[in-house]
Design a protein around this motif. Structure first.
Motif, short mmCIF file in Angstrom:
data_model
loop_
_atom_site.label_atom_id
_atom_site.label_comp_id
_atom_site.label_asym_id
_atom_site.label_seq_id
_atom_site.Cartn_x
_atom_site.Cartn_y
_atom_site.Cartn_z
N THR A 125 0.84 -1.18 0.00
CA THR A 125 0.00 0.00 0.00
C THR A 125 0.89 1.25 0.00
N SER A 126 0.25 2.40 -0.10
CA SER A 126 0.99 3.66 -0.03
C SER A 126 0.86 4.30 1.35
N SER A 127 0.15 3.65 2.27
CA SER A 127 -0.05 4.21 3.60
C SER A 127 1.00 3.67 4.57
N TYR A 128 1.02 4.27 5.75
CA TYR A 128 2.03 3.95 6.75
C TYR A 128 1.35 3.56 8.07
N LEU A 129 2.11 2.83 8.89
CA LEU A 129 1.68 2.53 10.26
C LEU A 129 2.70 3.17 11.19
N MET A 130 2.21 4.01 12.10
CA MET A 130 3.10 4.65 13.06
C MET A 130 3.30 3.74 14.27
N ALA A 131 4.38 3.98 15.00
CA ALA A 131 4.69 3.15 16.17
C ALA A 131 3.58 3.21 17.21
N ARG A 176 6.96 -15.65 16.70
CA ARG A 176 7.79 -14.74 17.50
C ARG A 176 7.92 -13.44 16.73
N ARG A 177 7.43 -12.35 17.33
CA ARG A 177 7.40 -11.05 16.66
C ARG A 177 8.39 -10.08 17.32
N THR A 178 9.10 -9.36 16.48
CA THR A 178 9.94 -8.27 16.94
C THR A 178 9.26 -6.97 16.53
N LEU A 179 9.01 -6.09 17.50
CA LEU A 179 8.18 -4.92 17.27
C LEU A 179 8.89 -3.64 17.68
N LEU A 180 8.59 -2.57 16.98
CA LEU A 180 8.93 -1.22 17.41
C LEU A 180 7.59 -0.52 17.64
N GLY A 181 7.13 -0.53 18.88
CA GLY A 181 5.77 -0.08 19.14
C GLY A 181 4.80 -1.02 18.45
#
Length: 829
Positions: free
Chosen positions: A528-534, A607-612
């Protein structure tokens, strides 16, 4: 101080003010704009009290102008008897008796020196404007008088009828000294835009409306006499209006807080030619612009708004309130009869808000919460505030401060927090300055923070381009001065540059922005062209002007705004970023966690590694913990309900029978509706659900057994009597009862019930069966719950119809005495 004060309306109230200060040390002066309170009250206070009189103004422009006006009346230069202190410009001396300061500067002084040594009185001007720092400064001064300096005189000046509320904060017996206004009559001219011209869109004021405002100014110059004061909401709108007025027969001046002192002075000084002064709200009440007889009001103001749940705070353009519109209009009536040209209709005016909301109700409270903590208070309710801050907003602010290391969990300021509070910027920007100086250098960090501290409208939303433009813009003196001040702050902290990274401007700007707003670090969503913020908020660039940021994997968002009803926030200013710099700026948001969840009908473990909220990586877990699987399934059951169970035909039929008995009899027969079963899931499934360890286990649950277990054992034996699965009809057949309808239904061929004179009743005789009588081909022929009536009234017609269609079948005239049969044809004779 003043040998011959000018004859202004406030003069009538000065004796009462002097008496109030001598007897109680506090007073509230209520006087409309133009009555002279800013000019004459401070010297009157200085005649009564010992020590310096500090006077607050809401802006640097107003502080400098007020000091210059009073010094002029004394025939002295600023810095002698009257001085001023604003950010980056202090003119005082040992002889100074009256010092005009910005409210924010006084707030810093109080925090540094709560006893205000050498100060005999504080005069708070324009308290009715309800700026956040003014509300807090008033509250702290009340605390100072109560606990440290009972001899400190305090005067609050207001232009509105809320003076009594302010007086109540200062003390029970605080006198309110009212001064009548002296404005000349002001005529209103309604100048709405032409039909089809939109005033605003999602980017702010439209170019077409800018044209209309400029056209209204030209009309004012043609139709009326005197200088013109134009109100628009922000710096960008000031510049746009000034450009459109090129060529008018008048000197056109901009007026706003980013201009140099010399430029502001020129705008506030009468000249040889007619003038047009295009201003933000700084000229609304606390400034006198000489020579003005005409006001053109665009009808907008810029106010803070905060989406605390998503962490989005910004200045938004809103319609002006009626109170503010009246204050603006009054600027034209100080010298004589005036005229205000309003760029909206009279009908629209009636729908405007009566007053602007106080900033404490709408603004981001991070700086406020830090100031309260630095004062030593852990609860804002302990302070004498005109309005208490919203609890959710204050909680969100404290979470930010804890994340910055500026506040402890119990609301106390840390040593780092006190350092951050000493930086003349929002706490987030202060953190970016202090930490960014060691990573990108003090100069570059100061440049970016100074840029972010202003209401930046970056071309295409590109903050890197905006910074480069500022560096080459000779008019950006205010920004350069702020950069210098911030560099001095860094130098005073002794920040080293040993960790400075050799970064280009492109990502260096992004790193500083990310340090300020780690929750706004954004990653492009796949496909997509959208973003997800932390923070978890979706965001998108303006599709009409995506600019060089379009398509970048990582962004540091400096400014974003989400309008009500929109799914995503609109990114208004951002800079490029990389994943490693995102981790550098927002290390506290980095987490690694095993996640087991029910997804699309199966257990998914990874197992997930997340930034926010941003996923950096994900790998499958081949052997997830049994307990985690069990919890995920139970949570899925709670969320998705009983549809996840394997409902056999027998379980569905049993549930329908129980539902019928619950409706017909009630207790003790259980409620087996969707809502009841879902709510009591862990009760009626009991141990079966507790033993579930996989999706296969879930499918193995014996729903029928669990449903039967819901029936008290004393009643279990009566189930088949009260709601049997089948019933035997006169033909000898046993026919299944359909309990899925509101009334139980028995669908049976008409010939099989010959000889029945009454319909069987269920639930202990409470509910008769509803007979769906069928033809030999099992098509509906009649519906009845009253056979006696049907045999007499309905059957003759049905018999005639069926004899015609099924002539080989037996259709006796007396169905009550005829033998029932399950055969489909008449027996051979």
């Amino acid at each position: 101080m003043l040998a011959a004060p000018p004859d202004l309306p406030v003069t009538a109230g000065l004796p009462a003010l002097a008496e109030a200060l001598r007897t109680s040390g506090v007073a509230v002066v209520q006087a409309p704009p133009g009555t002279g309170k800013t000019t004459l009250v401070p010297p009157a206070v200085a005649e009564v009290v010992d020590g310096r009189v500090v006077v607050t103004q809401p802006s640097r422009i107003a502080a400098r102008a007020a000091a210059r006006r009073l010094a002029h009346l004394l025939g002295e230069p600023v810095g002698e008897t009257v001085g001023h202190s604003v950010r980056g410009d202090r003119r005082t001396s040992r002889r100074t008796r009256v010092e005009v300061v910005t409210t924010g500067l006084l707030l810093r002084r109080i925090q540094h020196d709560p006893e205000l040594a050498g100060v005999g009185a504080v005069v708070l001007d324009e308290v009715h404007e309800r700026h956040l720092d003014a509300d807090l400064t008033l509250a702290l001064l009340v605390d100072v008088r109560a606990n440290l300096r009972e001899d400190l005189s305090l005067v609050a000046m207001s232009a509105t009828i809320e003076a009594e509320r302010t007086a109540a904060l200062l003390g029970r017996d605080t006198p309110v000294i009212r001064v009548p206004g002296a404005l000349h009559p002001v005529r209103s001219v309604w100048c709405p835009p032409p039909a089809g011209v939109r005033r605003t869109d999602d980017r702010g004021i439209t170019p077409a409306f800018h044209d209309h405002v400029a056209g209204t100014v030209r009309r004012a110059l043609t139709d009326h006499e005197g200088d013109v004061l134009v109100f628009v909401p922000g710096v960008a709108e000031v510049d746009a209006t000034v450009r459109r007025l090129a060529g008018v027969d008048a000197d056109v001046h901009a007026l706003h807080g980013r201009l140099s002192g010399a430029q502001q002075d020129r705008a506030l000084s009468e000249g040889p030619r007619r003038r047009v002064v295009v201003s933000t709200a700084v000229a609304e009440s606390s400034l006198t612009v000489p020579g003005v007889r005409i006001v053109v009001d665009a009808g907008f103001s810029r106010e803070p708004r905060t989406d605390h749940r998503r962490g989005l705070a910004s200045l938004v353009t809103v319609a002006v309130s009626r109170a503010a519109a009246e204050q603006r209009a009054g600027r034209s009536g100080r010298l004589g009869p005036g005229t205000v040209l309003r760029c909206w209709s009279e009908a629209e005016h009636t729908h405007l808000a009566a007053h602007p909301e106080p900033e404490i109700a709408t603004a981001d409270l991070t700086a406020f919460a830090l100031e309260v903590a630095c004062w030593g208070s852990t609860d804002a309710r302990d302070l004498a505030l005109l309005d208490q801050p919203p609890a959710h907003a204050l909680s969100a602010a404290r979470e930010v401060l804890v994340g910055l290391g500026a506040m402890t969990d119990d609301g106390r300021a840390t040593a780092r927090g006190r350092v951050i509070a000493g930086v003349p910027a929002d706490p987030r920007l202060a953190r970016a300055l202090l930490d960014g100086a060691g990573l990108v250098g003090a100069g570059r960090a100061a440049e970016v923070v100074a840029m972010l501290s202003e209401d930046v409208r970056a071309p295409g939303g590109d903050l890197v381009a905006a910074l480069r433009s500022l560096r080459t813009d000779q008019r950006a003196r205010s920004w350069r001065q702020q950069v210098t001040r911030l560099e001095q702050v860094v130098a005073g902290q002794g920040t080293t540059s040993e960790h400075t990274r050799p970064l280009t401007d492109d990502v260096a700007v992004g790193l500083v922005v990310a340090l300020a707003h780690p929750d706004r670090i954004a990653r492009k969503r796949s496909g997509t062209s959208s973003y997800l913020m932390a923070s978890g908020t979706g965001a998108a660039l303006d599709p009409r002007a995506p600019g060089p940021l379009a398509g970048l994997e990582w962004l540091a968002v400096g400014d974003a705004h989400r309008r009500p009803g929109d799914r995503e926030a609109r990114i208004r200013a951002a800079a490029p970023l990389t994943e490693d710099l995102a981790l550098e700026a927002a290390g506290s948001l980095w987490t690694e966690a095993d996640e087991v969840a029910w997804t699309d009908g199966r257990v998914v473990a990874r197992r997930r590694t997340l930034l926010g909220a941003i996923e950096l990586s994900s790998t499958p877990l081949t052997d997830p913990p049994v307990q985690a699987v069990s919890i995920a399934i139970r949570e899925a059951m709670t969320t998705e309900g009983i549809a996840l169970l394997s409902w056999t035909e027998a379980a569905t039929a049993l549930r329908a029978r129980l539902d019928f008995l619950h409706r017909a009899i009630g207790d003790p027969w259980p409620d087996v509706s969707d809502a009841a079963l879902t709510e009591g899931l862990h009760t009626w499934l009991g141990l079966q659900l507790a033993r579930v360890r996989s999706a296969q286990d879930l499918r193995r649950i014996d729903v029928s057994a669990a449903l039967r277990a819901m029936v008290p054992w004393q009643e279990a034996g009566r189930l088949d009597d009260l709601a049997p699965e089948r019933v035997q009809v006169p033909s000898g057949s046993t026919v299944r009862i359909d309990y899925s309808q509101e009334q139980p239904v028995l669908a049976v061929r008409l010939q099989e019930v010959f000889g029945w004179t009454a319909v069987p009743a269920l639930a202990g005789g409470r509910v008769p069966l509803l007979l769906h009588l069928l033809s030999p081909a099992r098509r509906p022929a009649a519906v009845t719950a009253d056979l006696e009536s049907f045999w007499d009234n309905g059957y003759p017609g049905v018999r005639a119809d069926l004899r015609g269609r099924y002539p080989k079948h037996s259709w006796p005239e007396d169905p009550r005495g005829a033998p029932a049969t399950a055969r489909t044809k008449r027996p051979s004779t």
